[in-house]
Motif scaffolding. Structure first.
Motif, PDB file in Angstrom:
ATOM      1  N   SER A 203      29.549  16.649  35.471  1.00 44.56           N
ATOM      2  CA  SER A 203      30.440  16.788  35.221  1.00 44.56           C
ATOM      3  C   SER A 203      32.069  17.548  36.165  1.00 44.56           C
ATOM      4  O   SER A 203      33.053  16.991  35.388  1.00 44.56           O
ATOM      5  CB  SER A 203      30.131  16.964  33.298  1.00 44.56           C
ATOM      6  OG  SER A 203      30.945  18.385  33.955  1.00 44.56           O
ATOM      7  N   GLU A 211      31.973  19.809  31.423  1.00 43.43           N
ATOM      8  CA  GLU A 211      31.283  20.579  30.693  1.00 43.43           C
ATOM      9  C   GLU A 211      30.386  21.869  30.248  1.00 43.43           C
ATOM     10  O   GLU A 211      29.330  22.136  31.580  1.00 43.43           O
ATOM     11  CB  GLU A 211      30.137  19.157  30.527  1.00 43.43           C
ATOM     12  CG  GLU A 211      30.864  18.385  29.677  1.00 43.43           C
ATOM     13  CD  GLU A 211      32.077  17.996  28.391  1.00 43.43           C
ATOM     14  OE1 GLU A 211      31.755  18.891  27.878  1.00 43.43           O
ATOM     15  OE2 GLU A 211      32.256  16.875  29.001  1.00 43.43           O
ATOM     16  N   ARG A 285      28.352  21.604  26.135  1.00 45.82           N
ATOM     17  CA  ARG A 285      28.990  20.381  25.394  1.00 45.82           C
ATOM     18  C   ARG A 285      28.990  19.239  25.736  1.00 45.82           C
ATOM     19  O   ARG A 285      28.588  18.264  27.120  1.00 45.82           O
ATOM     20  CB  ARG A 285      30.370  21.101  25.739  1.00 45.82           C
ATOM     21  CG  ARG A 285      30.959  22.282  25.018  1.00 45.82           C
ATOM     22  CD  ARG A 285      32.642  22.999  25.759  1.00 45.82           C
ATOM     23  NE  ARG A 285      33.430  22.757  26.465  1.00 45.82           N
ATOM     24  CZ  ARG A 285      33.557  21.580  27.511  1.00 45.82           C
ATOM     25  NH1 ARG A 285      34.446  20.912  26.665  1.00 45.82           N
ATOM     26  NH2 ARG A 285      34.530  22.020  28.327  1.00 45.82           N
ATOM     27  N   ASN A 286      29.054  18.219  24.585  1.00 38.54           N
ATOM     28  CA  ASN A 286      29.470  17.232  25.055  1.00 38.54           C
ATOM     29  C   ASN A 286      27.921  16.737  25.492  1.00 38.54           C
ATOM     30  O   ASN A 286      28.531  14.876  26.294  1.00 38.54           O
ATOM     31  CB  ASN A 286      30.566  16.436  25.613  1.00 38.54           C
ATOM     32  CG  ASN A 286      31.398  17.394  24.177  1.00 38.54           C
ATOM     33  OD1 ASN A 286      31.619  16.835  23.510  1.00 38.54           O
ATOM     34  ND2 ASN A 286      32.700  17.333  25.183  1.00 38.54           N
ATOM     35  N   THR A 288      25.294  14.468  26.117  1.00 41.46           N
ATOM     36  CA  THR A 288      24.303  12.404  26.399  1.00 41.46           C
ATOM     37  C   THR A 288      22.928  12.261  27.030  1.00 41.46           C
ATOM     38  O   THR A 288      23.927  12.254  28.244  1.00 41.46           O
ATOM     39  CB  THR A 288      25.480  11.967  25.730  1.00 41.46           C
ATOM     40  OG1 THR A 288      25.969  11.290  26.415  1.00 41.46           O
ATOM     41  CG2 THR A 288      26.097  12.834  24.363  1.00 41.46           C
ATOM     42  N   LYS A 291      25.850   9.940  29.647  1.00 42.55           N
ATOM     43  CA  LYS A 291      26.653  10.981  30.372  1.00 42.55           C
ATOM     44  C   LYS A 291      26.045  11.149  31.342  1.00 42.55           C
ATOM     45  O   LYS A 291      26.316  10.812  32.423  1.00 42.55           O
ATOM     46  CB  LYS A 291      27.321  11.975  29.800  1.00 42.55           C
ATOM     47  CG  LYS A 291      28.284  11.064  28.270  1.00 42.55           C
ATOM     48  CD  LYS A 291      29.255  12.116  27.814  1.00 42.55           C
ATOM     49  CE  LYS A 291      30.337  13.045  28.995  1.00 42.55           C
ATOM     50  NZ  LYS A 291      30.614  14.043  28.441  1.00 42.55           N
TER      51      LYS A 291
END
Length: 326
Positions: A203, A211, A285-286, A288, A291
C-alpha cells in the motif's frame, strides 16, 4: 589534455571496483557455505532444509549479480561434492525465486542452535568476526560501493509480552543493488510475508497514503545494529518507514530505503504467522480483498519486469512465478 587523460582513467578505476566487489561476494558466499556445511555435519536431520535454502539463495543472488556468478564461482573445486549432496539448489537457482536472503536463513539456524536472543547475538558477532565479512557499506549516494557482503546490517527481535518465551527474528535485506532489493521485496510481498505485512508494504508502494498496521499493545519490537568497533549488537530505533508501516514509536530518518527493506518487516511477519492472538488483535486500515488483489497484481507485474531485465535467469519471460521450497 589532462581532462582527457582523467576521463580515460575512469573506466579502469570502475573496473577495479567492480572486480573487488565481485570477489567480495564470491568470498563471502564461500565462507558462509563452508560454515553451514560444517554445522550440517553436526546436525544433519535438523539443518538439511536450511542448507538447501541458503545454497539456493546465495546462487540466486550470484546469478542476478551484474557479473552473473555461477555456483562454480563460489565453490571452485568443492562444486561437485556439494552438488552431489544438495542437487536441488543447482537445478533451480536460475528458475526459482528465493523466499529469503542468506542472512535471514542463517538467523534461523542460529536460533535453532543457540536459542535465546542474548546467545544468538553473541554467537552471531563471533561468527561474523570468524568469517571475516567486510564492512557492509551503507552509503546510498555512492553507487560504486553498493555490493553484497551477505551480512544484514540490522536484525530485529519481536515478541508478544503475553507469551514471553517465544521470540521472532528478522534481518534487513542486506542488498546493495536496487534490482536485487526490489526483487526480494516484491517476491516477499507475494509469497513470504504475512498478508497484513504484505498489504501494508504494497500500500505504501502503490498509493500516496499507505495503510498502517496497528499491533496489540503486547507486541514488543527492538532492532539491533552490529557495532563494528566493539563487535556487539546495539539497540537501534526504527526508521521512519517502519514507524509509518507498523505504528512503532517515533523513528529516525533514513528514508532512502524502500518500504519492506528493514528487519522489522520480517520479524513482525513471523509474529503474525505464528501467534494467533496477535493475528486476531492486529488492525489494518482499509483492508479489503479487492485492494489486496489489486496490489498483488501490480506487484507481480513489477517483479516480472525486474526478472525480464536479467538475461541470466531461465524464467525471466515466464508469467508463472516459481519459488524455491526446499
Amino acid at each position: 589534455m589532462a581532462a582527457d587523460r582523467k576521463k580515460r582513467q575512469m573506466p579502469l578505476g570502475l573496473l577495479k571496483i567492480r572486480e573487488f566487489n565481485k570477489e567480495n561476494l564470491k568470498t563471502c558466499g564461500l565462507h558462509l557455505i563452508g560454515h553451514v556445511m560444517e554445522e550440517f555435519k553436526k546436525e544433519q536431520n535438523k539443518l538439511k532444509t536450511y542448507v538447501n535454502e541458503i545454497l539456493h539463495s546465495i546462487f540466486f543472488f550470484g546469478v542476478i549479480h551484474k557479473d552473473c556468478l555461477t555456483p562454480v564461482d563460489f565453490l571452485n573445486e568443492q562444486t561437485e561434492i556439494v552438488q552431489q549432496a544438495f542437487p536441488e539448489p543447482f537445478d533451480k537457482y536460475r528458475s526459482h525465486l528465493p523466499k529469503r536472503t542468506p542472512f535471514s536463513i542463517l538467523l534461523d539456524i542460529m536460533q535453532l542452535t543457540f536459542g535465546t536472543k542474548e546467545n544468538i547475538m553473541r554467537e552471531l558477532c563471533s561468527l561474523m568476526e570468524k568469517l571475516k565479512f567486510p564492512y557492509p557499506l551503507d552509503r546510498p549516494a555512492n553507487k560504486n560501493q553498493r555490493y553484497y557482503t551477505l551480512e544484514s546490517t540490522v536484525i530485529c527481535v519481536c515478541s508478544n509480552s503475553q507469551c514471553t518465551s517465544q521470540e521472532y527474528f528478522g534481518a534487513s535485506l542486506g542488498c546493495r543493488t536496487e534490482n536485487a532489493k526490489s526483487i526480494m521485496i516484491y517476491s516477499s510481498c507475494l509469497n513470504t510475508w504475512h498478508e497484513y505485512v504484505s498489504y501494508a508494504v504494497m500500500s505504501f508502494q502503490h498509493q500516496t497514503e499507505g495503510e498502517s498496521l496497528q499491533f496489540h499493545k503486547s507486541m514488543q519490537c527492538q532492532a539491533y545494529i552490529r557495532d563494528w568497533n566493539d563487535n556487539v549488537y546495539k539497540e537501534r530505533q526504527p526508521c521512519m518507514n517502519c514507524t509509518r508501516l507498523f505504528s512503532l514509536p517515533e523513528g529516525t530518518e533514513q528514508e532512502h530505503y524502500p518500504y519492506g527493506n528493514c528487519a522489522e518487516t520480517e520479524c513482525l511477519s513471523k509474529l503474525l504467522l505464528k501467534d494467533q492472538f496477535m493475528q486476531e488483535n492486529t488492525e489494518i486500515r482499509n483492508y479489503t480483498t479487492d485492494k489486496m488483489n489489486m496490489f498483488k497484481d501490480r506487484t507481480k507485474k513489477l517483479l516480472q519486469g525486474k526478472l525480464a531485465s536479467i538475461p541470466s535467469l531461465s524464467n525471466r519471460n515466464n508469467n508463472d512465478l516459481l519459488w524455491f521450497n526446499p
